[in-house]
Design a protein around this motif. Structure first.
Motif, PDB file in Angstrom:
ATOM      1  N   SER A  50     132.844  15.569  26.577  1.00 40.27           N
ATOM      2  CA  SER A  50     133.906  15.629  25.585  1.00 40.27           C
ATOM      3  C   SER A  50     133.464  16.545  24.459  1.00 40.27           C
ATOM      4  CB  SER A  50     134.225  14.238  25.036  1.00 40.27           C
ATOM      5  OG  SER A  50     135.232  14.305  24.038  1.00 40.27           O
ATOM      6  N   ALA A  51     134.423  17.212  23.853  1.00 38.93           N
ATOM      7  CA  ALA A  51     134.135  18.060  22.689  1.00 38.93           C
ATOM      8  C   ALA A  51     134.457  17.267  21.423  1.00 38.93           C
ATOM      9  CB  ALA A  51     134.969  19.331  22.757  1.00 38.93           C
ATOM     10  N   PHE A  52     133.468  17.086  20.572  1.00 40.67           N
ATOM     11  CA  PHE A  52     133.633  16.331  19.330  1.00 40.67           C
ATOM     12  C   PHE A  52     133.720  17.292  18.151  1.00 40.67           C
ATOM     13  CE2 PHE A  52     131.557  13.419  22.255  1.00 40.67           C
ATOM     14  CZ  PHE A  52     132.379  12.306  22.145  1.00 40.67           C
ATOM     15  N   GLY A  53     134.689  17.008  17.269  1.00 41.46           N
ATOM     16  CA  GLY A  53     134.895  17.883  16.124  1.00 41.46           C
ATOM     17  C   GLY A  53     134.204  17.367  14.872  1.00 41.46           C
ATOM     18  N   LYS A  54     133.657  18.309  14.102  1.00 38.98           N
ATOM     19  CA  LYS A  54     133.029  17.989  12.814  1.00 38.98           C
ATOM     20  C   LYS A  54     133.746  18.812  11.744  1.00 38.98           C
ATOM     21  CE  LYS A  54     128.411  17.175  10.910  1.00 38.98           C
ATOM     22  NZ  LYS A  54     126.965  17.435  11.109  1.00 38.98           N
ATOM     23  N   TYR A  89     132.241  12.194   9.300  1.00 36.74           N
ATOM     24  CA  TYR A  89     132.135  12.041  10.754  1.00 36.74           C
ATOM     25  C   TYR A  89     131.480  10.704  11.078  1.00 36.74           C
ATOM     26  CZ  TYR A  89     130.431  12.876  15.539  1.00 36.74           C
ATOM     27  OH  TYR A  89     130.149  12.774  16.875  1.00 36.74           O
ATOM     28  N   ALA A  90     132.144   9.872  11.881  1.00 36.01           N
ATOM     29  CA  ALA A  90     131.724   8.481  12.091  1.00 36.01           C
ATOM     30  C   ALA A  90     130.690   8.322  13.193  1.00 36.01           C
ATOM     31  CB  ALA A  90     132.937   7.624  12.421  1.00 36.01           C
ATOM     32  N   GLY A  91     130.442   9.355  13.965  1.00 41.60           N
ATOM     33  CA  GLY A  91     129.565   9.213  15.116  1.00 41.60           C
ATOM     34  C   GLY A  91     130.326   8.667  16.305  1.00 41.60           C
ATOM     35  N   ALA A  92     129.912   9.075  17.496  1.00 40.43           N
ATOM     36  CA  ALA A  92     130.610   8.697  18.724  1.00 40.43           C
ATOM     37  C   ALA A  92     129.629   8.125  19.726  1.00 40.43           C
ATOM     38  CB  ALA A  92     131.316   9.910  19.318  1.00 40.43           C
ATOM     39  N   ARG A  93     130.171   7.352  20.630  1.00 34.66           N
ATOM     40  CA  ARG A  93     129.419   6.952  21.809  1.00 34.66           C
ATOM     41  C   ARG A  93     130.302   7.209  23.025  1.00 34.66           C
ATOM     42  NH1 ARG A  93     127.902   2.266  20.462  1.00 34.66           N
ATOM     43  NH2 ARG A  93     129.101   0.839  21.794  1.00 34.66           N
ATOM     44  N   LEU A  94     129.790   8.001  23.916  1.00 35.30           N
ATOM     45  CA  LEU A  94     130.492   8.396  25.133  1.00 35.30           C
ATOM     46  C   LEU A  94     129.977   7.520  26.268  1.00 35.30           C
ATOM     47  CD1 LEU A  94     132.419  10.543  26.420  1.00 35.30           C
ATOM     48  CD2 LEU A  94     130.397  11.988  26.729  1.00 35.30           C
TER      49      LEU A  94
END
Length: 898
Positions: free
Chosen positions: A676-680, A688-693
């Motif tokens: 996935s492409a994550f935007g900042k 930016y909250a941080g992600a978990r894939l």
């Protein structure tokens, strides 16, 4: 001497032979002194037939009626009239018919079916068996008359009177008594010809009662034996299989077809075969003759025709053999070996769609009674289920026939507006529909239950836990000893949308459905129809139109036969604004389409659920999709995005998430790439909250990847601000211990709170064989990289780098992709047979995503080879620049096929 588990036993036998002209009345009786009522006589159990003309379930019995009956009536009550022709010979209260003196004389009439036996029936014998258990000698006395009517006449004429009272003068004792009477014809063997109805009038035999003090008559069984006028008394009658019956194939793609029926004169043995019916659509393999009953007795035969290959229609032929001479075969004209489904739930599983459909194939059947082996051509509205319009099952039938090339049968049980609890064990829906339907099949006699239900539970606020528990109870009951007694596969749809209910309530039902599939063995997710109202597939907001019924059927087919790719759906978040599907235009820059949990319009991000960490309620905060613009990103739509829209989660609780549950099952020895492409953002004050894939196997996490701010910067080469950056995880399944469930994708927003966000786009899932040459190539670079990614940013995706032999870590000039040589496009590529690749030239007139199609008239010519690579010229009939086309774009599609 008869043997009983008792300390003493006395028998008194009587045999009388009476003759009235050509009619011969043969009688016999027996009595025994036994210690208890439970120890009853069954002296004549081998003399009765369970396959005579008037036996319950006989194809020749049209209906019956009685002037009197003991008890309240209905199967299960003691001594009711149904038991005198139920084909069961017992001595207890519940399998015999009792007429007390107050109900005598009693008249019972049996009407035979002359719709297909138009000349009526020849009667060859009539037998009556009477007697009860303890202290009941008068109950064996037989006093009745037999009348018949003939085809074309409404009048009844007397056939014979019967009076047989063997124990009138016997000293009374506490014992068991039993008698039989058999009426035959001495000369021709035919009692009567052209008969369409038989009427019995039972009279009070009078005389002293047994020790129990009860007068009257107890009838154990009546047999009326005969055959069709114009037929042969040695000819067989087939009761199973029936016309248009579909028998479930096994994993070996064959089936044993049950064979059963009746006969008059005992053959040496009975044999059968299946012959492929003539006609272009029919298929299969004609079998040889097989013995299905080696020693037929008692007027009936039964067995199986083994290992019949999937296909049909077949003509099933059955014949008797006497003294080595075979009779002419009796035939059932249409029998199939294919797939059978029980379909249940509420209105969208019934006949509430529009329009009704008649399948294009004749090889689609439907049962027209719940627990009776009676089949008809499947035409909407399907029998049994409620509603008068169209169903998904007729359409599914056409798909199965077209793709699997086998006949298919459906039993459609749907009930309008039924909630899950209304199908609970011992409910009316269970007792009258589900349970008898399930029990009407042998073990593994159908492929599975297709369950579409849930909309009604949204209206009554059923919780996820309650829905899960109730449906698991239904499944376990159907599989248990009071049901099928085998682990029936269930396919459970995701369905909960009601126009008047808030989204968060509907999410609870969907969560309950997913939990059933994930928590119970051999339960799978079925069709997902919750977004149909947004996709133009609904006729009234709840029920489905032609497009909806077609998509509903297609989804069921894809799930059942696993024709679903392991790919993310709507991973670019452009589907909601596909005008051709939803009628919604793309968002303007910075616009936000929010999914509101309390809203009743059902607006969602298509193919995704947006949930709290509990998984059974809509996420809080502001969530949906948007068009990133100058308010968040200084450059607007960015590289790594696959279109103008991206998913977004704003505020709310930590670990809220987007969830997509695919219908493809996790497979062993596969490598999965999830990216996935994550935007900042580089505009505004939000954090930016941080992600978990996460990659899921049902509810279990197979692999996860945390993508905090630092990780994102690293992946971006130092600074991820103002752009979208790809993150990819890889998972090798190996032998895959445990059950394979549906693949799932979960993307979590790790940190909650005001002014926090998670933007993401271009979610891609790819499945390849772990042993594939492509994976080995990746391993040589020590990479975790999706085939669709472009690691080095040179505009050439990893799979194409592999195909043309360039490095995924070195920026290449796009000229390496190919060039024009005369009238040919010349490409150097990895050999498909070596690299596990397939190549296709596609064309488009406008470069839009859905406009690319395979180009016909393309000829490949190998110019040279070099190890694993080859140089190929592609030429097109008429050239690459035909004058009739204003503009045309070409691309070379590369696919992994190993």
């Amino acid at each position: 001497m008869m043997k009983r588990n008792s300390t003493y036993l006395l028998l008194f036998l009587s045999l009388v032979h009476l003759s009235f002209g050509a009619i011969d009345i043969q009688t016999a009786s027996v009595s025994a002194l036994v210690p208890s009522q439970d120890d009853v006589l069954l002296e004549y159990v081998d003399d009765f037939s369970s396959g005579d003309l008037i036996n319950e379930g006989s194809p020749f019995l049209l209906d019956w009626n009685s002037t009197a009956a003991f008890g309240s009536g209905g199967v299960g009550n003691p001594f009711v009239v149904e038991y005198m022709n139920d084909g069961i010979y017992e001595g207890g209260d519940r399998k015999n018919t009792y007429f007390d003196p107050g109900r005598l004389p009693a008249v019972v009439t049996y009407n035979l079916d002359t719709s297909f036996v138009t000349g009526g029936y020849n009667l060859t014998s009539i037998s009556t068996f009477m007697g009860w258990g303890f202290e009941s000698r008068v109950h064996v006395h037989q006093d009745y008359k037999i009348e018949i009517s003939l085809v074309g006449s409404a009048d009844y004429v007397l056939l014979t009177d019967v009076l047989y009272t063997p124990f009138t003068d016997l000293t009374d004792f506490e014992g068991n008594y039993e008698s039989k009477v058999r009426v035959v014809e001495d000369v021709t063997g035919i009692l009567a010809s052209g008969v369409d109805s038989i009427r019995f009038t039972f009279n009070d035999t009078g005389g002293p009662a047994g020790g129990g003090g009860a007068l009257g008559t107890v009838i154990r069984e009546i047999d009326v034996v005969g055959f069709a006028v114009g037929g042969n008394p040695n000819e067989l009658v087939i009761t199973t299989p029936t016309e248009r019956q579909v028998v479930q194939r096994n994993n070996g793609n064959v089936a044993d077809i049950p064979i059963g029926g009746t006969f008059v004169s005992n053959p040496d043995f009975v044999e059968a075969r299946a012959v492929v019916k003539s006609g272009g659509e029919n298929n299969g393999t004609t079998t040889s003759w097989q013995t299905v009953e080696a020693v037929p007795t008692g007027g009936t035969f039964s067995g199986v025709l083994s290992n019949v290959p999937a296909g049909g229609w077949y003509e099933v032929e059955v014949r008797s053999v006497v003294g080595g001479i075979s009779s002419s075969p009796v035939t059932v004209g249409r029998v199939g070996v294919g797939d059978v489904f029980i379909c249940a739930g509420q209105s969208n599983s019934a006949n509430q769609g529009t329009p009704a459909l008649t399948p294009s194939s004749d090889r689609v059947s439907a049962r027209d009674r719940v627990d009776d082996n009676s089949w008809i051509a499947a035409v909407d509205p399907l029998p049994i289920a409620e509603g008068s319009m169209g169903s998904p099952w007729t359409r599914l039938g056409d798909l199965v026939v077209a793709e699997e090339d086998v006949p298919v049968g459906f039993i459609s049980l749907g009930r309008n507006n039924s909630n899950v609890a209304s199908w609970s064990p011992d409910s009316s829906n269970d007792n009258n529909l589900m349970n008898p339907a399930i029990k009407s099949f042998p073990r593994e006699g159908f492929r599975g239950v297709l369950w579409h239900q849930g909309e009604a539970d949204s209206a009554i606020l059923t919780s996820a836990a309650s829905y899960r528990g109730t449906l698991i109870g239904i499944i376990n009951h159907g599989r248990g000893s009071n049901g099928a007694n085998w682990d029936i596969p269930w396919y459970v749809s995701e369905a909960s949308y009601q126009p008047s209910d808030p989204l968060t309530v509907e999410e609870g039902i969907l969560a309950g459905q997913r939990k059933v599939a994930f928590d119970v063995t051999d339960v799978y997710l079925g069709a997902d129809t919750n977004d149909f109202h947004l996709e133009g597939r609904s006729s009234d907001g709840v029920h489905f139109n032609a497009a909806g019924l077609a998509e509903h059927a297609q989804q069921w087919f894809n799930v059942i036969y696993q024709r679903v790719p392991a790919e993310a759906r709507n991973g670019d978040f452009e589907l909601n604004t596909d005008v051709s599907l939803t009628g919604v235009s793309p968002l303007t820059e910075n616009a936000f389409a929010e999914t509101v949990p309390s809203a009743t319009n059902g607006t969602t991000v298509l193919d995704w659920r947006i949930l709290r960490v509990s998984g059974d309620a809509s996420a809080d905060g502001s969530n949906g999709f948007f068009n990133p613009g100058s308010e968040a990103y200084s450059k607007g739509t960015l590289a790594k995005m696959s279109g103008p829209h991206a998913a977004t989660m704003r505020g709310g609780s930590g670990n809220n998430y987007f969830l997509q549950t695919l219908r493809a099952l996790v497979k062993p020895n596969k490598t999965y790439f999830l990216s996935s492409a994550f935007g900042k953002r580089d505009v505004g004050a939000e954090t930016y909250a941080g992600a978990r894939l996460e990659l899921l196997n049902g509810s279990s996490v197979l692999a996860s990847m945390s993508v905090d701010s630092n990780k994102l910067d690293t992946l971006a080469g130092g600074n991820a601000n103002g752009k979208f950056t790809n993150a990819t995880l890889r998972y090798d399944t190996g032998t895959l211990a445990g059950q394979a469930h549906e693949l799932g994708i979960r993307i979590l927003k790790v940190v909650g709170g005001v002014n926090t966000y998670l933007d993401f786009d271009n979610v891609v899932l790819t499945e390849v064989n772990t042993s594939s040459a492509y994976v080995n190539w990746l391993n040589s670079f020590s990479l975790v990289a999706d085939p669709n990614q472009d690691l080095d940013g040179d505009g050439i995706r990893n799979l194409v780098e592999y195909a043309i032999g360039t490095s995924p870590l070195v920026v290449d000039n796009t000229s390496v992709l190919g060039n024009m040589v005369g009238d040919a496009i010349r490409v150097t590529r990895r050999k498909g047979s070596v690299g596990g690749l397939a190549y296709t030239i596609e064309s488009s007139t406008d470069l839009s995503v859905d406009s690319w199609t395979a180009l016909g008239g393309v000829v490949e010519n190998v110019v040279s080879t070099n190890g694993d690579f080859e140089t190929v010229d592609f030429k097109r009939d008429g050239g690459w620049f035909p004058g009739a086309e204003d503009q045309l774009y070409y691309r070379l599609k590369v696919e992994i096929v190993d």
